[in-house]
Design a protein around this motif. Structure first.
Motif, PDB file in Angstrom:
ATOM      1  N   THR A   1       7.019   1.269   1.471  1.00 34.33           N
ATOM      2  CA  THR A   1       8.100   1.529   2.172  1.00 34.33           C
ATOM      3  C   THR A   1       7.896   0.661   3.877  1.00 34.33           C
ATOM      4  OG1 THR A   1       9.144   3.052   3.672  1.00 34.33           O
ATOM      5  CG2 THR A   1       6.805   3.570   3.211  1.00 34.33           C
ATOM      6  N   GLU A   2       8.905   0.294   4.385  1.00 31.33           N
ATOM      7  CA  GLU A   2       8.920  -0.266   5.671  1.00 31.33           C
ATOM      8  C   GLU A   2       8.461   0.611   6.771  1.00 31.33           C
ATOM      9  OE1 GLU A   2      11.311  -0.782   3.407  1.00 31.33           O
ATOM     10  OE2 GLU A   2      10.953  -2.758   2.642  1.00 31.33           O
ATOM     11  N   ALA A   3       8.737   1.817   6.516  1.00 31.92           N
ATOM     12  CA  ALA A   3       8.678   2.788   7.618  1.00 31.92           C
ATOM     13  C   ALA A   3       7.280   2.741   8.205  1.00 31.92           C
ATOM     14  CB  ALA A   3       8.834   4.450   7.085  1.00 31.92           C
ATOM     15  N   VAL A   4       6.229   2.122   7.494  1.00 33.04           N
ATOM     16  CA  VAL A   4       4.911   2.037   7.899  1.00 33.04           C
ATOM     17  C   VAL A   4       5.140   1.100   9.166  1.00 33.04           C
ATOM     18  CG1 VAL A   4       2.509   1.498   7.675  1.00 33.04           C
ATOM     19  CG2 VAL A   4       3.820   2.889   6.082  1.00 33.04           C
ATOM     20  N   LEU A   5       5.888  -0.032   9.083  1.00 27.79           N
ATOM     21  CA  LEU A   5       5.764  -1.231  10.165  1.00 27.79           C
ATOM     22  C   LEU A   5       6.411  -0.465  11.225  1.00 27.79           C
ATOM     23  CD1 LEU A   5       5.883  -4.010  11.063  1.00 27.79           C
ATOM     24  CD2 LEU A   5       8.296  -4.229  10.032  1.00 27.79           C
TER      25      LEU A   5
ATOM     26  N   LEU B   1      -5.489  -1.922   7.927  1.00 31.13           N
ATOM     27  CA  LEU B   1      -4.564  -2.374   6.862  1.00 31.13           C
ATOM     28  C   LEU B   1      -5.286  -2.896   5.832  1.00 31.13           C
ATOM     29  CD1 LEU B   1      -2.275  -4.318   9.337  1.00 31.13           C
ATOM     30  CD2 LEU B   1      -1.930  -2.099   8.588  1.00 31.13           C
ATOM     31  N   ALA B   2      -6.801  -3.076   5.778  1.00 33.85           N
ATOM     32  CA  ALA B   2      -7.409  -3.846   4.757  1.00 33.85           C
ATOM     33  C   ALA B   2      -7.341  -2.893   3.456  1.00 33.85           C
ATOM     34  CB  ALA B   2      -8.799  -4.032   5.217  1.00 33.85           C
ATOM     35  N   PHE B   3      -7.328  -1.543   3.698  1.00 28.94           N
ATOM     36  CA  PHE B   3      -7.418  -0.710   2.429  1.00 28.94           C
ATOM     37  C   PHE B   3      -6.292   0.393   2.616  1.00 28.94           C
ATOM     38  CE2 PHE B   3     -11.660  -1.952   3.806  1.00 28.94           C
ATOM     39  CZ  PHE B   3     -12.288  -3.038   2.890  1.00 28.94           C
ATOM     40  N   PRO B   4      -6.196   0.978   1.587  1.00 25.44           N
ATOM     41  CA  PRO B   4      -4.623   1.871   1.673  1.00 25.44           C
ATOM     42  C   PRO B   4      -5.470   3.345   1.921  1.00 25.44           C
ATOM     43  CG  PRO B   4      -5.726   1.693  -0.715  1.00 25.44           C
ATOM     44  CD  PRO B   4      -6.410   0.740   0.080  1.00 25.44           C
ATOM     45  N   VAL B   5      -5.586   3.455   3.341  1.00 29.06           N
ATOM     46  CA  VAL B   5      -6.192   4.840   4.054  1.00 29.06           C
ATOM     47  C   VAL B   5      -5.299   5.773   4.447  1.00 29.06           C
ATOM     48  CG1 VAL B   5      -8.117   3.373   4.832  1.00 29.06           C
ATOM     49  CG2 VAL B   5      -5.870   3.642   6.055  1.00 29.06           C
ATOM     50  N   GLY B   6      -3.823   5.515   4.280  1.00 30.84           N
ATOM     51  CA  GLY B   6      -3.017   6.621   4.382  1.00 30.84           C
ATOM     52  C   GLY B   6      -2.225   6.294   5.651  1.00 30.84           C
ATOM     53  N   ALA B   7      -0.986   6.314   5.614  1.00 31.30           N
ATOM     54  CA  ALA B   7      -0.178   6.055   7.011  1.00 31.30           C
ATOM     55  C   ALA B   7      -0.539   6.626   8.282  1.00 31.30           C
ATOM     56  CB  ALA B   7       1.325   6.357   6.393  1.00 31.30           C
TER      57      ALA B   7
ATOM     58  N   HIS C   1       0.863  -1.154  -0.055  1.00 33.27           N
ATOM     59  CA  HIS C   1      -0.004   0.019  -0.056  1.00 33.27           C
ATOM     60  C   HIS C   1       0.750   1.216   0.063  1.00 33.27           C
ATOM     61  CE1 HIS C   1      -3.760  -2.183   1.882  1.00 33.27           C
ATOM     62  NE2 HIS C   1      -3.650  -2.390   0.741  1.00 33.27           N
ATOM     63  N   TYR C   2       2.084   1.154   0.785  1.00 28.00           N
ATOM     64  CA  TYR C   2       2.896   2.529   0.821  1.00 28.00           C
ATOM     65  C   TYR C   2       4.190   2.453   0.180  1.00 28.00           C
ATOM     66  CZ  TYR C   2      -1.036   2.611   4.287  1.00 28.00           C
ATOM     67  OH  TYR C   2      -2.108   2.593   4.576  1.00 28.00           O
TER      68      TYR C   2
END
Length: 410
Positions: free
Chosen positions: A258-262, A306-312, A255-256
Motif C-alpha cells: 500500500t502507498e499509505a505507508v509513504l 525500511l530494510a526489513f518488513p517490521v510493521g508499518a 513490504h506492505y
C-alpha cells in the motif's frame, strides 16, 4: 548523556516573537517556504490535469534546482556585500516576477516554463543565506535559538498543512491560478522584512566575486566543528535522505502492499520535526554540539526501518524519531553559525552550508536506484544506515564539536 542547564530567568522572559522585526522576518521566511514547497506540488497537479507532461515536469524542476544551486553562492557574497534586507527584496521580487511567466508557459511552452523556473530558483537560492544572516541582525544572541526554532517550526508546519490546503484549493481553481498565488507569497517574502544593518560597513572595498567567495571558505575553515558537521550533514542528506526518498515508496509497495505507508511515514516525520522544534525552543543542553550530532545520527533509523518488513507502526515511529532528531541538529547548528562566524562573512558561510548540504542530494537521488538494483534493496539501506551513524560520530571528534564553539587561540 550530558546533563542539561536550565534556562535563566531572562531567557524564559525574553522571546523573539515580541520583536516586530523578527515577526516580519518570520512571516517572510514562512511565505518563501510555502512558495518554494508549493511549486512542485502545483506542477504535479498540472500533470494530473493534462496541462503538463511528466517529462516537462522533470525539466522544469531541474531548471529550478540549477537556478537555486547557482544563486546560493552568489546570494551569499551579495548578502555580505550589501544590506541583507536589500538582497532579500531583490531575490523575492525576482522570483515573483518570473512566476507569471511560469504560469503562462502551461499548455504552451516547456522551454519558457523551464527558463522561468530557473529564475524562480535563482530568487529562492539568493534569499536563503540572506535570511540566515538577517536573523542574526534582528535577534540578539540570547534569543537566537528560540528564533531558529520558530523559523524551522514554520517550515515544518507548511510541510504538514500545505498539501491538504493546496489540494482543496485545486478543487475550485486551476494550476495557473495556484501558481499566481505563489507570486503573492514571493512578494510578501520580499516586502515584509524590516530592520537589519549592513554587515560590511567596515569593508567598503569590493573584491572580485571569486575572491570574496573564497573568503567565506577561509572563514569556514577557521571553525573545525563547522566543516566536520557540514560533512556529516552532507553525507546524511546525500545518502540517508536520498535513500529513503527513493526507496520508501518501493518499501511500501513490496513490504506492505500500500502507498499509505509513504504518506504515514512522511506525516510522522513532519510531526516529529514539529515536536523537535518546540523542544529546542526551550532546551539548552550542555554539550549542545554532541546532542545535535546525536540527533543527526538518528536518521539511520529511517533506512534501517525500511530494510526489513517490521510493521508499518515501527516505520512511522522511526520516522517520527528521525524528524525530532533532525531539529535537534538544525536549531543548534544555525544558532552556532550565527554566533561563531564573523558577522561580515556569515551569509557566505551559510551559502556554503546550503550549497553542500543540498547540492549533493541530486547525486544521491540519481545513484540510489541503480545501487539498489546492483547490490540489493536491503544492502543499500543497511549501508546508508551505517554511514548515517558513522558520519556524525566522526564529526563529534573535531575540535569544538562538543559545544559547536570554535577553539580560541591563546
Amino acid at each position: 548523556m550530558p546533563s542539561t542547564t536550565p534556562p535563566t530567568t531572562d531567557a524564559r522572559r525574553s522571546t523573539p516573537l515580541r520583536r516586530p522585526d523578527f515577526v516580519r522576518l518570520w512571516c517572510a521566511t514562512t511565505a518563501s517556504g510555502l512558495a518554494t514547497w508549493a511549486m512542485p506540488f502545483i506542477l504535479g497537479l498540472a500533470v494530473l490535469h493534462g496541462s503538463l507532461s511528466a517529462v516537462a515536469l522533470g525539466l522544469v524542476l531541474a531548471g529550478r534546482t540549477a537556478g537555486f544551486l547557482v544563486a546560493v553562492p552568489l546570494g551569499g557574497v551579495l548578502a555580505d556585500r550589501h544590506p541583507r534586507r536589500a538582497v532579500v527584496l531583490v531575490a523575492g521580487l525576482t522570483a515573483a516576477a518570473a512566476t507569471p511567466v511560469l504560469a503562462l508557459g502551461l499548455d504552451t511552452s516547456t522551454a519558457l516554463m523551464t527558463l522561468a523556473a530557473t529564475v524562480v530558483g535563482v530568487g529562492q537560492g539568493a534569499c536563503r543565506p540572506a535570511f540566515q544572516a538577517l536573523t542574526a541582525e534582528v535577534v540578539p544572541v540570547e534569543e537566537r535559538q528560540q528564533a531558529n526554532a520558530a523559523l524551522t517550526f514554520s517550515v515544518r508546519g507548511v510541510t504538514l498543512l500545505a498539501p491538504g490546503l493546496t489540494a482543496l484549493a485545486a478543487t475550485v481553481t486551476g494550476p495557473g491560478t495556484l501558481l499566481m498565488a505563489t507570486m503573492v507569497l514571493w512578494l510578501a517574502a520580499a516586502l515584509l522584512p524590516r530592520g537589519g544593518t549592513l554587515a560590511t560597513e567596515e569593508r567598503p572595498e569590493r573584491r572580485p566575486f571569486h575572491v570574496e567567495f573564497l573568503e567565506g571558505l577561509t572563514e569556514a575553515r577557521r571553525h573545525p566543528w563547522f566543516l566536520s558537521g557540514l560533512a556529516a550533514l552532507t553525507t546524511v542528506i546525500a545518502l540517508g535522505y536520498s535513500a529513503t526518498n527513493v526507496l520508501l515508496p518501493l518499501a511500501g509497495r513490496d513490504h506492505y502492499g500500500t502507498e499509505a505507508v509513504l504518506a504515514g511515514a512522511l506525516t510522522a516525520y513532519t510531526a516529529g520535526a514539529l515536536v523537535g522544534a518546540l523542544l529546542m525552543s526551550r532546551w539548552r543542553p550542555r554539550a549542545q554540539g554532541l546532542w545535535a550530532l546525536f540527533g543527526l545520527g538518528l536518521y539511520a533509523l529511517a533506512p534501517l526501518s525500511l530494510a526489513f518488513p517490521v510493521g508499518a507502526v515501527v516505520v512511522f515511529a522511526a520516522y517520527a524519531v528521525v524528524g525530532l532528531g533532525v531539529e535537534l541538529f538544525n536549531v543548534p547548528w544555525f544558532t552556532a553559525a550565527q554566533r561563531e562566524v564573523a558577522p561580515d562573512k556569515l551569509a557566505r558561510v551559510s551559502a556554503l552550508d546550503f550549497l553542500f548540504a543540498y547540492g549533493f542530494a541530486p547525486v544521491g537521488l540519481a545513484l540510489i536506484a541503480p545501487a539498489a538494483q546492483a547490490f540489493g534493496f536491503e544492502a543499500v539501506l543497511l549501508a546508508c544506515a551505517l554511514l548515517c551513524v558513522l558520519a556524525p560520530a566522526l564529526a563529534a571528534l573535531a575540535p569544538g564539536a562538543r559545544d559547536f564553539r570554535t577553539p580560541r587561540s591563546p
